[in-house]
Design a protein around this motif. Sequence first.
Motif, PDB file in Angstrom:
ATOM      1  N   THR A 262      -1.101 -12.579  -6.510  1.00  0.00           N
ATOM      2  CA  THR A 262      -1.874 -12.272  -7.722  1.00  0.00           C
ATOM      3  C   THR A 262      -1.074 -11.345  -8.629  1.00  0.00           C
ATOM      4  OG1 THR A 262      -3.939 -12.499  -6.488  1.00  0.00           O
ATOM      5  CG2 THR A 262      -4.043 -11.331  -8.586  1.00  0.00           C
ATOM      6  N   PRO A 263      -0.740 -11.819  -9.845  1.00  0.00           N
ATOM      7  CA  PRO A 263       0.037 -10.986 -10.764  1.00  0.00           C
ATOM      8  C   PRO A 263      -0.797  -9.849 -11.337  1.00  0.00           C
ATOM      9  CG  PRO A 263      -0.547 -13.057 -11.819  1.00  0.00           C
ATOM     10  CD  PRO A 263      -1.044 -13.136 -10.401  1.00  0.00           C
ATOM     11  N   VAL A 264      -0.113  -8.785 -11.720  1.00  0.00           N
ATOM     12  CA  VAL A 264      -0.765  -7.630 -12.347  1.00  0.00           C
ATOM     13  C   VAL A 264      -0.263  -7.528 -13.783  1.00  0.00           C
ATOM     14  CG1 VAL A 264      -1.112  -5.151 -12.279  1.00  0.00           C
ATOM     15  CG2 VAL A 264      -1.000  -6.445 -10.144  1.00  0.00           C
ATOM     16  N   GLY A 265      -1.136  -7.845 -14.725  1.00  0.00           N
ATOM     17  CA  GLY A 265      -0.769  -7.810 -16.143  1.00  0.00           C
ATOM     18  C   GLY A 265       0.432  -8.701 -16.409  1.00  0.00           C
ATOM     19  N   ASP A 266       1.300  -8.235 -17.296  1.00  0.00           N
ATOM     20  CA  ASP A 266       2.525  -8.974 -17.633  1.00  0.00           C
ATOM     21  C   ASP A 266       3.723  -8.459 -16.846  1.00  0.00           C
ATOM     22  OD1 ASP A 266       1.188 -10.553 -19.530  1.00  0.00           O
ATOM     23  OD2 ASP A 266       1.427  -9.003 -21.074  1.00  0.00           O
ATOM     24  N   SER A 267       3.460  -7.630 -15.847  1.00  0.00           N
ATOM     25  CA  SER A 267       4.541  -7.023 -15.069  1.00  0.00           C
ATOM     26  C   SER A 267       5.074  -8.026 -14.034  1.00  0.00           C
ATOM     27  CB  SER A 267       4.017  -5.778 -14.342  1.00  0.00           C
ATOM     28  OG  SER A 267       3.244  -6.145 -13.221  1.00  0.00           O
ATOM     29  N   PRO A 268       6.217  -7.718 -13.451  1.00  0.00           N
ATOM     30  CA  PRO A 268       6.725  -8.571 -12.372  1.00  0.00           C
ATOM     31  C   PRO A 268       6.034  -8.307 -11.037  1.00  0.00           C
ATOM     32  CG  PRO A 268       8.259  -6.762 -12.784  1.00  0.00           C
ATOM     33  CD  PRO A 268       7.168  -6.656 -13.831  1.00  0.00           C
ATOM     34  N   TRP A 269       5.128  -7.314 -10.980  1.00  0.00           N
ATOM     35  CA  TRP A 269       4.513  -6.891  -9.734  1.00  0.00           C
ATOM     36  C   TRP A 269       3.296  -7.723  -9.381  1.00  0.00           C
ATOM     37  CZ3 TRP A 269       5.152  -2.091 -12.842  1.00  0.00           C
ATOM     38  CH2 TRP A 269       6.427  -1.539 -12.638  1.00  0.00           C
ATOM     39  N   LYS A 270       3.055  -7.800  -8.105  1.00  0.00           N
ATOM     40  CA  LYS A 270       1.862  -8.461  -7.574  1.00  0.00           C
ATOM     41  C   LYS A 270       0.894  -7.381  -7.097  1.00  0.00           C
ATOM     42  CE  LYS A 270       3.897 -12.413  -8.111  1.00  0.00           C
ATOM     43  NZ  LYS A 270       4.000 -12.848  -9.469  1.00  0.00           N
ATOM     44  N   LEU A 271      -0.314  -7.784  -6.764  1.00  0.00           N
ATOM     45  CA  LEU A 271      -1.377  -6.835  -6.441  1.00  0.00           C
ATOM     46  C   LEU A 271      -1.056  -5.973  -5.216  1.00  0.00           C
ATOM     47  CD1 LEU A 271      -4.112  -5.774  -7.305  1.00  0.00           C
ATOM     48  CD2 LEU A 271      -5.178  -7.643  -6.037  1.00  0.00           C
ATOM     49  N   TRP A 272      -0.224  -6.477  -4.292  1.00  0.00           N
ATOM     50  CA  TRP A 272       0.083  -5.699  -3.093  1.00  0.00           C
ATOM     51  C   TRP A 272       0.789  -4.386  -3.406  1.00  0.00           C
ATOM     52  CZ3 TRP A 272       5.086  -4.438  -2.161  1.00  0.00           C
ATOM     53  CH2 TRP A 272       6.065  -5.246  -2.736  1.00  0.00           C
ATOM     54  N   LYS A 273       1.334  -4.243  -4.610  1.00  0.00           N
ATOM     55  CA  LYS A 273       1.947  -2.959  -5.003  1.00  0.00           C
ATOM     56  C   LYS A 273       0.886  -1.867  -5.118  1.00  0.00           C
ATOM     57  CE  LYS A 273       4.642  -0.778  -8.680  1.00  0.00           C
ATOM     58  NZ  LYS A 273       5.909  -0.341  -8.115  1.00  0.00           N
ATOM     59  N   TYR A 274      -0.361  -2.250  -5.373  1.00  0.00           N
ATOM     60  CA  TYR A 274      -1.432  -1.291  -5.646  1.00  0.00           C
ATOM     61  C   TYR A 274      -2.539  -1.269  -4.603  1.00  0.00           C
ATOM     62  CZ  TYR A 274       0.987  -1.575 -10.055  1.00  0.00           C
ATOM     63  OH  TYR A 274       1.969  -1.564 -11.009  1.00  0.00           O
ATOM     64  N   ALA A 275      -2.550  -2.248  -3.719  1.00  0.00           N
ATOM     65  CA  ALA A 275      -3.644  -2.342  -2.753  1.00  0.00           C
ATOM     66  C   ALA A 275      -3.144  -2.936  -1.442  1.00  0.00           C
ATOM     67  CB  ALA A 275      -4.776  -3.201  -3.310  1.00  0.00           C
ATOM     68  N   LYS A 276      -3.945  -2.736  -0.424  1.00  0.00           N
ATOM     69  CA  LYS A 276      -3.651  -3.245   0.914  1.00  0.00           C
ATOM     70  C   LYS A 276      -4.898  -3.970   1.408  1.00  0.00           C
ATOM     71  CE  LYS A 276      -2.636  -1.494   5.546  1.00  0.00           C
ATOM     72  NZ  LYS A 276      -2.245  -0.337   6.343  1.00  0.00           N
ATOM     73  N   ILE A 277      -4.700  -5.018   2.200  1.00  0.00           N
ATOM     74  CA  ILE A 277      -5.832  -5.738   2.775  1.00  0.00           C
ATOM     75  C   ILE A 277      -5.599  -5.918   4.271  1.00  0.00           C
ATOM     76  CG2 ILE A 277      -4.881  -8.050   2.359  1.00  0.00           C
ATOM     77  CD1 ILE A 277      -7.793  -8.909   1.639  1.00  0.00           C
ATOM     78  N   GLU A 278      -6.670  -5.828   5.022  1.00  0.00           N
ATOM     79  CA  GLU A 278      -6.637  -6.077   6.456  1.00  0.00           C
ATOM     80  C   GLU A 278      -7.887  -6.877   6.793  1.00  0.00           C
ATOM     81  OE1 GLU A 278      -7.344  -3.206  10.193  1.00  0.00           O
ATOM     82  OE2 GLU A 278      -5.571  -2.711   9.010  1.00  0.00           O
ATOM     83  N   ALA A 279      -7.735  -7.898   7.601  1.00  0.00           N
ATOM     84  CA  ALA A 279      -8.877  -8.730   7.986  1.00  0.00           C
ATOM     85  C   ALA A 279      -9.253  -8.449   9.434  1.00  0.00           C
ATOM     86  CB  ALA A 279      -8.542 -10.208   7.818  1.00  0.00           C
ATOM     87  N   ARG A 280     -10.500  -8.093   9.645  1.00  0.00           N
ATOM     88  CA  ARG A 280     -11.050  -7.910  10.994  1.00  0.00           C
ATOM     89  C   ARG A 280     -11.842  -9.174  11.303  1.00  0.00           C
ATOM     90  NH1 ARG A 280      -8.507  -4.655  13.642  1.00  0.00           N
ATOM     91  NH2 ARG A 280     -10.290  -4.459  15.001  1.00  0.00           N
TER      92      ARG A 280
END
Length: 123
Positions: free
Chosen positions: A93-111
């Motif tokens: 998932t892109p963030v704005g017009d930046s080259p970064w994806k959402l993982w730069k700002y958040a973390k996910i873990e599935a239980r």
Amino acid sequence: MSDTPLRVLFCIGINQNFFDLPEGGVAAGDVWTAFVALMDGIKGLPGVDFIGDIDDDSHMVGPSDGWPWTCYLLCDVDTQETVKKACDFLRTTPVGDSPWKLWKYAKIEARIGRALTPREYRG
């Protein structure tokens, strides 16, 4: 959905990079837009039955890299492969017009578990 879906709690934490915004042309609103895309993407995956969510940003202040998480999504999911696809949204998932994806700002873990259903006790 199979007869016995996986009960999955997606645990999501916001990291320090989010709190350092704005930076590099990215604002908090860009991350929020990407975050909504993440949630919509998970809810829209074939094999995902969305049950509910909870956001704890009023009582959890600052970055969360583990328990307690910032927010949670509870879903019934058909396979572990679908759970993996849901988690992969952070990588894509892109963030704005930046080259970064959402993982730069958040973390996910599935239980992953099963629904808790009353069973007859035989003592």
